[in-house]
Design a protein around this motif. Sequence first.
Motif, PDB file in Angstrom:
ATOM      1  N   PRO A 109      70.496   3.984  45.334  1.00 60.25           N
ATOM      2  CA  PRO A 109      69.988   2.871  44.650  1.00 60.25           C
ATOM      3  C   PRO A 109      68.334   3.157  44.880  1.00 60.25           C
ATOM      4  O   PRO A 109      67.734   3.549  45.736  1.00 60.25           O
ATOM      5  N   GLY A 110      67.759   2.811  43.631  1.00 62.90           N
ATOM      6  CA  GLY A 110      66.254   2.985  43.599  1.00 62.90           C
ATOM      7  C   GLY A 110      65.747   4.459  43.256  1.00 62.90           C
ATOM      8  O   GLY A 110      64.626   4.557  43.121  1.00 62.90           O
ATOM      9  N   PHE A 111      66.496   5.343  43.310  1.00 65.10           N
ATOM     10  CA  PHE A 111      66.167   6.743  42.898  1.00 65.10           C
ATOM     11  C   PHE A 111      66.811   7.109  41.656  1.00 65.10           C
ATOM     12  O   PHE A 111      67.764   6.995  41.126  1.00 65.10           O
ATOM     13  N   LYS A 112      65.479   7.556  40.780  1.00 62.33           N
ATOM     14  CA  LYS A 112      66.005   7.619  39.216  1.00 62.33           C
ATOM     15  C   LYS A 112      65.280   8.558  38.471  1.00 62.33           C
ATOM     16  O   LYS A 112      64.326   9.267  39.092  1.00 62.33           O
ATOM     17  N   ALA A 113      65.630   8.943  37.185  1.00 64.25           N
ATOM     18  CA  ALA A 113      64.853   9.835  36.368  1.00 64.25           C
ATOM     19  C   ALA A 113      64.831  11.214  36.977  1.00 64.25           C
ATOM     20  O   ALA A 113      63.830  11.855  37.404  1.00 64.25           O
ATOM     21  N   TRP A 114      66.017  11.809  37.301  1.00 63.80           N
ATOM     22  CA  TRP A 114      66.166  13.078  37.630  1.00 63.80           C
ATOM     23  C   TRP A 114      65.632  13.938  36.757  1.00 63.80           C
ATOM     24  O   TRP A 114      65.956  13.889  35.511  1.00 63.80           O
ATOM     25  N   SER A 115      65.018  15.269  37.196  1.00 63.93           N
ATOM     26  CA  SER A 115      64.581  16.020  36.333  1.00 63.93           C
ATOM     27  C   SER A 115      64.587  17.562  37.371  1.00 63.93           C
ATOM     28  O   SER A 115      64.987  17.350  38.648  1.00 63.93           O
ATOM     29  N   VAL A 116      64.608  18.648  36.744  1.00 64.34           N
ATOM     30  CA  VAL A 116      64.654  19.927  37.198  1.00 64.34           C
ATOM     31  C   VAL A 116      63.132  20.676  36.732  1.00 64.34           C
ATOM     32  O   VAL A 116      63.303  20.821  35.780  1.00 64.34           O
ATOM     33  N   LYS A 117      62.464  21.069  37.940  1.00 62.19           N
ATOM     34  CA  LYS A 117      61.434  21.915  37.694  1.00 62.19           C
ATOM     35  C   LYS A 117      61.324  23.107  38.300  1.00 62.19           C
ATOM     36  O   LYS A 117      61.411  23.000  39.354  1.00 62.19           O
ATOM     37  N   ASP A 118      61.289  24.139  37.596  1.00 66.36           N
ATOM     38  CA  ASP A 118      61.532  25.597  38.130  1.00 66.36           C
ATOM     39  C   ASP A 118      62.621  25.571  39.092  1.00 66.36           C
ATOM     40  O   ASP A 118      62.578  26.494  40.048  1.00 66.36           O
ATOM     41  N   GLY A 119      63.787  25.184  38.662  1.00 68.78           N
ATOM     42  CA  GLY A 119      65.079  25.252  39.255  1.00 68.78           C
ATOM     43  C   GLY A 119      65.197  24.263  40.655  1.00 68.78           C
ATOM     44  O   GLY A 119      66.132  24.232  41.287  1.00 68.78           O
ATOM     45  N   VAL A 120      64.096  23.268  40.774  1.00 70.99           N
ATOM     46  CA  VAL A 120      64.058  22.531  41.939  1.00 70.99           C
ATOM     47  C   VAL A 120      64.466  21.076  41.467  1.00 70.99           C
ATOM     48  O   VAL A 120      63.657  20.564  40.492  1.00 70.99           O
ATOM     49  N   LEU A 121      65.331  20.435  42.004  1.00 68.53           N
ATOM     50  CA  LEU A 121      65.687  18.963  41.676  1.00 68.53           C
ATOM     51  C   LEU A 121      64.331  18.093  42.037  1.00 68.53           C
ATOM     52  O   LEU A 121      63.724  18.020  43.131  1.00 68.53           O
ATOM     53  N   HIS A 122      63.897  17.294  41.097  1.00 66.19           N
ATOM     54  CA  HIS A 122      63.088  16.104  41.419  1.00 66.19           C
ATOM     55  C   HIS A 122      63.762  14.760  40.981  1.00 66.19           C
ATOM     56  O   HIS A 122      64.600  14.673  40.183  1.00 66.19           O
ATOM     57  N   VAL A 123      63.169  13.753  41.641  1.00 67.94           N
ATOM     58  CA  VAL A 123      63.554  12.430  41.346  1.00 67.94           C
ATOM     59  C   VAL A 123      62.195  11.521  41.692  1.00 67.94           C
ATOM     60  O   VAL A 123      61.470  11.684  42.484  1.00 67.94           O
ATOM     61  N   GLN A 124      62.296  10.316  40.944  1.00 68.41           N
ATOM     62  CA  GLN A 124      61.330   9.119  41.188  1.00 68.41           C
ATOM     63  C   GLN A 124      62.236   8.534  42.049  1.00 68.41           C
ATOM     64  O   GLN A 124      63.140   7.646  41.930  1.00 68.41           O
ATOM     65  N   PRO A 125      61.301   8.120  43.375  1.00 67.68           N
ATOM     66  CA  PRO A 125      61.868   7.277  44.490  1.00 67.68           C
ATOM     67  C   PRO A 125      61.272   5.868  44.103  1.00 67.68           C
ATOM     68  O   PRO A 125      60.655   5.878  43.180  1.00 67.68           O
ATOM     69  N   PRO A 126      61.862   5.035  45.195  1.00 68.09           N
ATOM     70  CA  PRO A 126      61.103   3.584  45.015  1.00 68.09           C
ATOM     71  C   PRO A 126      59.658   3.819  45.192  1.00 68.09           C
ATOM     72  O   PRO A 126      59.024   4.610  45.832  1.00 68.09           O
TER      73      PRO A 126
END
Length: 232
Positions: free
Chosen positions: A100-117
């Motif tokens: 909960p609170g972690f959203k908008a997952w993406s991949v940049k240069d093969g690495v997972l990124h997420v927007q935390p709270p």
Amino acid sequence: MKFASDGVEIFEDVLTAAAVDALTAALPQSVAGLRNLLQHSNAVRALAHSPAVRDLLVQLDGENARPVRAVFFDKNPAHNWKVPWHQDLTIAVAERREVPGFKAWSVKDGVLHVQPPAELLARMITLRIHLDDCDARNGPLRVIPGSHRGGRLHAAEIARLTQAAETVCCAPRGAAIAMRPLVLHASSPAAAPSHRRVIHLEFSPDELPGGLAWFEDESMPAGRLTAFPTAV
């Protein structure tokens, strides 16, 4: 500018000339940027744990923060770019877990990124260590002091805030620009490009919840050292 109120402050003479020379020699000279340096650069990892950096973090009330990401930027004649107004809203993580609170997952240069709270981002500290003199001609960081106090901003709020007076963060070689990730910032192309080499270090006092882990947590297996064509 004062870090406590403005979310950004420039500190000169953080590194000696000899320390800057050693870091410059340890980094490639022909790329716009490199990621994953905590895992792949002994020199950058040592910098992140150095007395100079730790003393600065203490001044910023970040004595409990640890390094969680390191990136190298070099704005130069071959790699000259602009970045629009934005906040740093994502973190790099080791694997995807639905928390909960972690959203908008993406991949940049093969690495997972997420927007935390936003509360987690608000506790983070970024240090931009300058390996070259940075004046108004070579694409310095531009900021809206105090803009971090609004948390995660919508497009309309960004448009309104960026009509206010901005501050241009010129910094000499060996200086550090300390900033909160949520401070609105941008940069223009260099008008007289030479080198604008910056080591970008991110620190956090927080463990991630729900089994999430920082991608560059130094207890994790090494990731990839990734070059990329443009940066901030």
